[in-house]
Design a protein around this motif. Structure first.
Motif, short mmCIF file in Angstrom:
data_model
loop_
_atom_site.label_atom_id
_atom_site.label_comp_id
_atom_site.label_asym_id
_atom_site.label_seq_id
_atom_site.Cartn_x
_atom_site.Cartn_y
_atom_site.Cartn_z
N LEU B 276 32.00 34.60 45.93
CA LEU B 276 33.19 35.24 45.36
C LEU B 276 32.80 36.45 44.51
O LEU B 276 33.45 37.49 44.58
N LEU B 277 31.74 36.32 43.73
CA LEU B 277 31.29 37.43 42.89
C LEU B 277 30.89 38.62 43.76
O LEU B 277 31.22 39.77 43.44
N ARG B 278 30.22 38.37 44.86
CA ARG B 278 29.79 39.46 45.75
C ARG B 278 31.00 40.15 46.38
O ARG B 278 31.08 41.38 46.43
N GLU B 279 31.95 39.33 46.83
CA GLU B 279 33.15 39.86 47.49
C GLU B 279 33.97 40.72 46.51
O GLU B 279 34.37 41.84 46.81
N ARG B 280 34.20 40.16 45.32
CA ARG B 280 35.05 40.86 44.35
C ARG B 280 34.37 42.10 43.79
O ARG B 280 35.04 43.10 43.50
N THR B 281 33.04 42.06 43.64
CA THR B 281 32.32 43.25 43.16
C THR B 281 32.39 44.37 44.20
O THR B 281 32.57 45.54 43.86
N THR B 282 32.25 44.01 45.45
CA THR B 282 32.33 45.00 46.54
C THR B 282 33.68 45.71 46.52
O THR B 282 33.75 46.94 46.57
N THR B 283 34.76 44.93 46.42
CA THR B 283 36.11 45.50 46.40
C THR B 283 36.30 46.40 45.18
O THR B 283 36.81 47.53 45.30
N ALA B 284 35.87 45.91 44.02
CA ALA B 284 36.06 46.68 42.78
C ALA B 284 35.28 47.99 42.82
O ALA B 284 35.78 49.04 42.38
#
Ligand SMILES: [Zn+2]
Lengths: 236, 338
Positions: B276-284
């Motif tokens: 989740l951290l990887r996914e959300r950091t990518t989007t942000a």
């Protein structure tokens, strides 16, 4: 033989350089237990003074304990890495046999090597004399000083106790006849270890990475876990 | 012409690792021997067990790393040996340090004393040639939660850190509470995928301009929610807990990026493996128009290649270290507090 000997099994650590049976130098520190900082610099200085390189050594000699765990690992990692990276041979001895073979003891009596194992215990092993040479009796053990003394009651012969563990618990031996305490050495000496290799009878380790410390005790967590496990099972 | 190489060794905690890294920060080999199975039944790393494993594994792991790079322990062809000297478990650090010094001396090359955290800061450079200073590294592991502005080798700004538990520590404690075992991070991450992240509204601590973190509140809220209703859906709890933690991590990372006008956000540390951290950091990062460097899972968790990357910087800027250097379990990274 050109031998570099490393010693880190007790509070007193250091290095010695022995060439063809002559102790060229021995450098020991008893001030603290910072073996990781002082060990290699001491070895480098001894080699530099003698003008030889680590590649010219025939062997690295290491005390594998029993002793203080962190120190043992510092010494063994240093010795193994030096041996493997330079291609020199690796020879390992136990702390208790190095202690028993110290030439300051002479070779007339049975020796009981005793090192302080902390936590109220000692590492101990007997060595008998035959033709001026010392031979271990049984394996190195860790035990309570009281238990060691109890079994000595049934041992009438005279003997000499050597090592810091004997000195620490000297009072407990007071009632025994024929027991003498050697004032020195308190700790195993790297020069003695190298001389033992020089005299022969210590086999070279073919696979240096197989040389590991002699602990004689489980890590605390394992010991506690073994005690705790049955009750956990009972709960479930 | 063949590239120059550094051998790097890392034994600060429960991984025995060695790697060979070339002058362009390309990883020629990276061997990590994890002790996780040895420690799992104790619910955490046991220092004495770690020390024993390191001393058995050190040279075999180094040999393997050199052989994978086409060399050997007798003919290593390296220009220096880099090793972690802190922070970490002292008994573990000392094994790698002793071996590294001895090998460097025997080979006649300098030895380099490296801060483990500095390794995490440079891990992303091993996999991304395009990374440009300054960047922000979110370092999240069982021991650390830090936002660091990386302006160049040796030029770091501590922008925020946890005031209580590290993020990974909170994961471990919550996982233990939910009966998910050790290590907690992967277990919660996996279970969270099957849960509803909006089922519970756990607190997001320290909102606003402050870039520091706090995870003890969310941990307490999880415990309270479970105590209140023992029949609770554990997957929902895991998903909601994870959402609360990741929300805060990502929001503050992006604030840090804006504050120093960074070119990229970089993840490091074991928790950086969290999906989740990887996914959300990518989007942000996409929304903010900055680069997002997500090291592979192997480079997020402890490894020696990252020590090799930091080693190259130290080799070029400072040169070799003295053989009398010891291990420092509480070694701090020199940082400007901003
Ligand atoms: Zn780490």
């Amino acid at each position: 033989m050109k031998l570099l000997s490393l010693e880190t099994a007790t509070a007193a650590g250091g290095a010695a350089l022995v060439i063809d049976g002559v102790v060229i130098g021995e450098s020991m520190t008893t001030k603290d237990r910072r073996h990781a900082e002082t060990l290699l610099p001491s070895a480098i200085e001894l080699l530099a003074q003698a003008g030889i390189t680590v590649q010219e050594l025939d062997g690295i000699v290491i005390d594998v304990g029993p002793g203080l765990y962190t120190g043992l690992r510092v010494g063994i990692a240093t010795a193994r890495s030096l041996a493997m990276a330079s291609g020199s041979g690796l020879y390992s001895l136990t702390s208790l046999e190095v202690l028993a073979n110290d030439e300051r003891l002479g070779t007339s009596q049975t020796v009981l090597s005793v090192l302080d194992a902390r936590r109220g215990e000692v590492f101990a092993q007997y060595f008998t004399v035959e033709n001026g040479q010392r031979f271990p009796q049984g394996e190195p053990r860790v035990l309570l000083p009281g238990d060691l003394i109890e079994e000595m009651d049934t041992r009438p012969q005279s003997l000499v106790v050597v090592g810091d563990g004997g000195v620490r618990y000297q009072e407990l031996f007071a009632h025994l006849q024929g027991v003498e305490f050697a004032p020195v050495p308190l700790f195993p000496s790297p020069a003695t270890a190298a001389m033992m290799v020089e005299r022969g009878g210590v086999t070279k380790q073919d696979i240096p990475s197989d040389v590991t410390p002699i602990y004689l005790r489980d890590p605390d967590a394992v010991a506690n876990f073994k005690v705790a496990a049955p009750s956990r099972l009972a709960d479930s | 012409m063949t590239k120059e190489m550094i051998l790097a060794i890392e034994t600060s905690c429960d991984e025995t690792a060695a790697a060979v890294v070339d002058e362009d920060l390309h990883v020629l080999s990276s061997v990590v021997s994890s002790q996780i199975d040895l420690h799992a039944s104790f619910g955490g790393v046991v220092p004495e067990i770690a020390g024993r494993a390191h001393v058995e594994l050190l040279e075999p792991v180094v040999q393997e790393a050199l052989e994978q790079a086409g060399r050997s322990i007798r003919d290593p062809g390296v220009v220096a040996v880099a090793v972690t000297t802190g922070p970490g478990l002292v008994g573990s650090l000392l094994v790698g340090l002793s071996g590294a010094k001895a090998m460097a001396y025997a080979w006649g090359v300098p030895f380099l004393s490296i801060n483990h955290l500095e390794g995490h800061l440079f891990a992303a450079q091993l996999e991304s040639d395009s990374l440009v200073f300054p960047y922000v590294t979110l370092l999240v592991s069982g021991g650390h939660t830090m936002l660091i502005g990386v302006h160049g080798p040796g030029e770091y700004r501590l922008m925020g850190e946890t005031i209580d538990d590290a993020a990974g520590e909170a994961y471990d404690k919550v996982a233990r509470y939910l009966g998910l075992g050790y290590p907690g991070g992967p277990a919660i991450d996996k279970l969270a995928a099957q849960g509803d992240p909006t089922a519970f509204r756990f607190p997001r601590a320290l909102p606003g301009e402050n870039l520091d973190f706090s995870f003890s509140g969310v941990k307490t809220s999880v415990v309270r929610a479970v105590d209140r209703s023992p029949e609770i859906n554990v997957a929902d709890v895991a998903a909601s807990f994870q959402a609360a933690v990741v929300d805060v991590l990502v929001a503050k990372s992006m604030q840090a990026v804006e504050r120093i006008d960074a070119t990229a956000i970089v993840l490091g540390g074991g928790v950086a493996a969290n999906s989740l951290l990887r996914e959300r950091t990518t989007t942000a990062a996409l929304e903010h128009g900055v680069q997002c460097a997500l090291p592979s899972l192997a480079m997020c968790t402890d490894n020696a290649a990252m020590i090799g990357a930091a080693g190259w910087h130290r080799f070029r800027v400072h040169g070799g270290d003295d053989f009398s250097i010891g291990a420092n379990p509480s070694l701090v990274l020199e940082m400007e507090r901003a």
